[in-house]
Write a protein that holds these residues in place. Structure first.
Motif, PDB file in Angstrom:
ATOM      1  N   THR A  97       0.864  -1.176   0.000  1.00 50.98           N
ATOM      2  CA  THR A  97       0.000   0.000   0.000  1.00 50.98           C
ATOM      3  C   THR A  97       0.898   1.221   0.000  1.00 50.98           C
ATOM      4  O   THR A  97       2.075   1.159   0.362  1.00 50.98           O
ATOM      5  CB  THR A  97      -0.917   0.034   1.242  1.00 50.98           C
ATOM      6  OG1 THR A  97      -0.116   0.187   2.396  1.00 50.98           O
ATOM      7  CG2 THR A  97      -1.767  -1.218   1.342  1.00 50.98           C
ATOM      8  N   ALA A  98       0.375   2.339  -0.376  1.00 45.23           N
ATOM      9  CA  ALA A  98       1.162   3.575  -0.451  1.00 45.23           C
ATOM     10  C   ALA A  98       1.758   3.962   0.903  1.00 45.23           C
ATOM     11  O   ALA A  98       2.846   4.503   0.976  1.00 45.23           O
ATOM     12  CB  ALA A  98       0.288   4.706  -0.975  1.00 45.23           C
ATOM     13  N   LYS A  99       1.048   3.664   1.975  1.00 43.12           N
ATOM     14  CA  LYS A  99       1.513   4.046   3.314  1.00 43.12           C
ATOM     15  C   LYS A  99       2.697   3.205   3.793  1.00 43.12           C
ATOM     16  O   LYS A  99       3.433   3.617   4.668  1.00 43.12           O
ATOM     17  CB  LYS A  99       0.374   3.894   4.326  1.00 43.12           C
ATOM     18  CG  LYS A  99      -0.771   4.835   4.107  1.00 43.12           C
ATOM     19  CD  LYS A  99      -1.839   4.559   5.151  1.00 43.12           C
ATOM     20  CE  LYS A  99      -3.116   5.292   4.815  1.00 43.12           C
ATOM     21  NZ  LYS A  99      -4.199   4.935   5.746  1.00 43.12           N
ATOM     22  N   THR A 100       2.862   2.020   3.265  1.00 40.74           N
ATOM     23  CA  THR A 100       3.863   1.097   3.799  1.00 40.74           C
ATOM     24  C   THR A 100       4.944   0.724   2.787  1.00 40.74           C
ATOM     25  O   THR A 100       5.559  -0.325   2.917  1.00 40.74           O
ATOM     26  CB  THR A 100       3.182  -0.188   4.307  1.00 40.74           C
ATOM     27  OG1 THR A 100       2.488  -0.793   3.213  1.00 40.74           O
ATOM     28  CG2 THR A 100       2.252   0.088   5.459  1.00 40.74           C
ATOM     29  N   GLN A 101       5.206   1.555   1.795  1.00 42.16           N
ATOM     30  CA  GLN A 101       6.202   1.209   0.777  1.00 42.16           C
ATOM     31  C   GLN A 101       7.595   0.975   1.373  1.00 42.16           C
ATOM     32  O   GLN A 101       8.278   0.047   0.975  1.00 42.16           O
ATOM     33  CB  GLN A 101       6.271   2.296  -0.305  1.00 42.16           C
ATOM     34  CG  GLN A 101       5.126   2.222  -1.288  1.00 42.16           C
ATOM     35  CD  GLN A 101       5.060   0.867  -1.980  1.00 42.16           C
ATOM     36  OE1 GLN A 101       6.001   0.438  -2.634  1.00 42.16           O
ATOM     37  NE2 GLN A 101       3.941   0.181  -1.811  1.00 42.16           N
TER      38      GLN A 101
END
Length: 170
Positions: A97-101
């Motif tokens: 996800t974008a938050k956890t790249q």
């Protein structure tokens, strides 16, 4: 003639992301190389690590996914590998996800470095490293050497060498 394997740990950059730079080597007479290789291969085969490179630091790192698999130690090695790979795939999908790249890439790197060892428990990996160390320690004809540079006290202007050059010189 002598065969010499040299490897480093830490970064040569100052300050870099490590406080130390370690350069270690193992020298073996070429006439003994084949014997040594066969002895190491025998130990690796015992642990089903035939075609793998030995990375002690990663081998001694706990593989947390193993603790999340019920009765991991009692499973056969093929099932252990399957279960860990299954868990890892689901974890990587969750992290995409974008938050956890950043976490995704770190986790993917950790998985890549431990991929060859997932069928072994931490105790089995410790035992493997111990057997390899004892084997190398039994070779009276080889030499193990190392140089450790504490980068917090290293002065490039005084040394007139980079950290890795300084370690290699010593």
């Amino acid at each position: 003639m002598i065969f010499c394997y040299i490897d480093e740990s830490g970064t040569r950059d100052i300050p870099g992301n490590t406080s130390h730079y370690v350069l270690a080597g193992l020298s073996i007479p070429v006439s003994k190389w084949k014997q040594c290789e066969m002895e190491v291969q025998r130990v690796k085969a015992k642990y089903y690590l035939n075609d793998t490179e030995i990375h002690t630091g990663w081998m001694l790192w706990p593989i947390l996914e193993q603790s999340k698999i019920e009765d991991f130690e009692t499973l056969d090695q093929a099932t252990r590998k399957y279960e860990v790979e299954k868990y890892r795939k689901s974890e990587l999908l969750r992290l995409q996800t974008a938050k956890t790249q950043k976490q995704y890439h770190k986790t993917k790197k950790n998985y890549r470095h431990t991929r060859d060892d997932i069928h072994l428990t931490l105790d089995e990996r410790k035992q493997f490293v111990l057997e390899i160390a004892k084997l190398i320690g039994s070779w009276s004809f080889c030499r193990l050497f190392a140089e450790c540079v504490d980068k917090t006290h290293f002065k490039p202007a005084i040394a007139k060498l980079s950290v890795d050059e300084q370690a290699f010189e010593h």
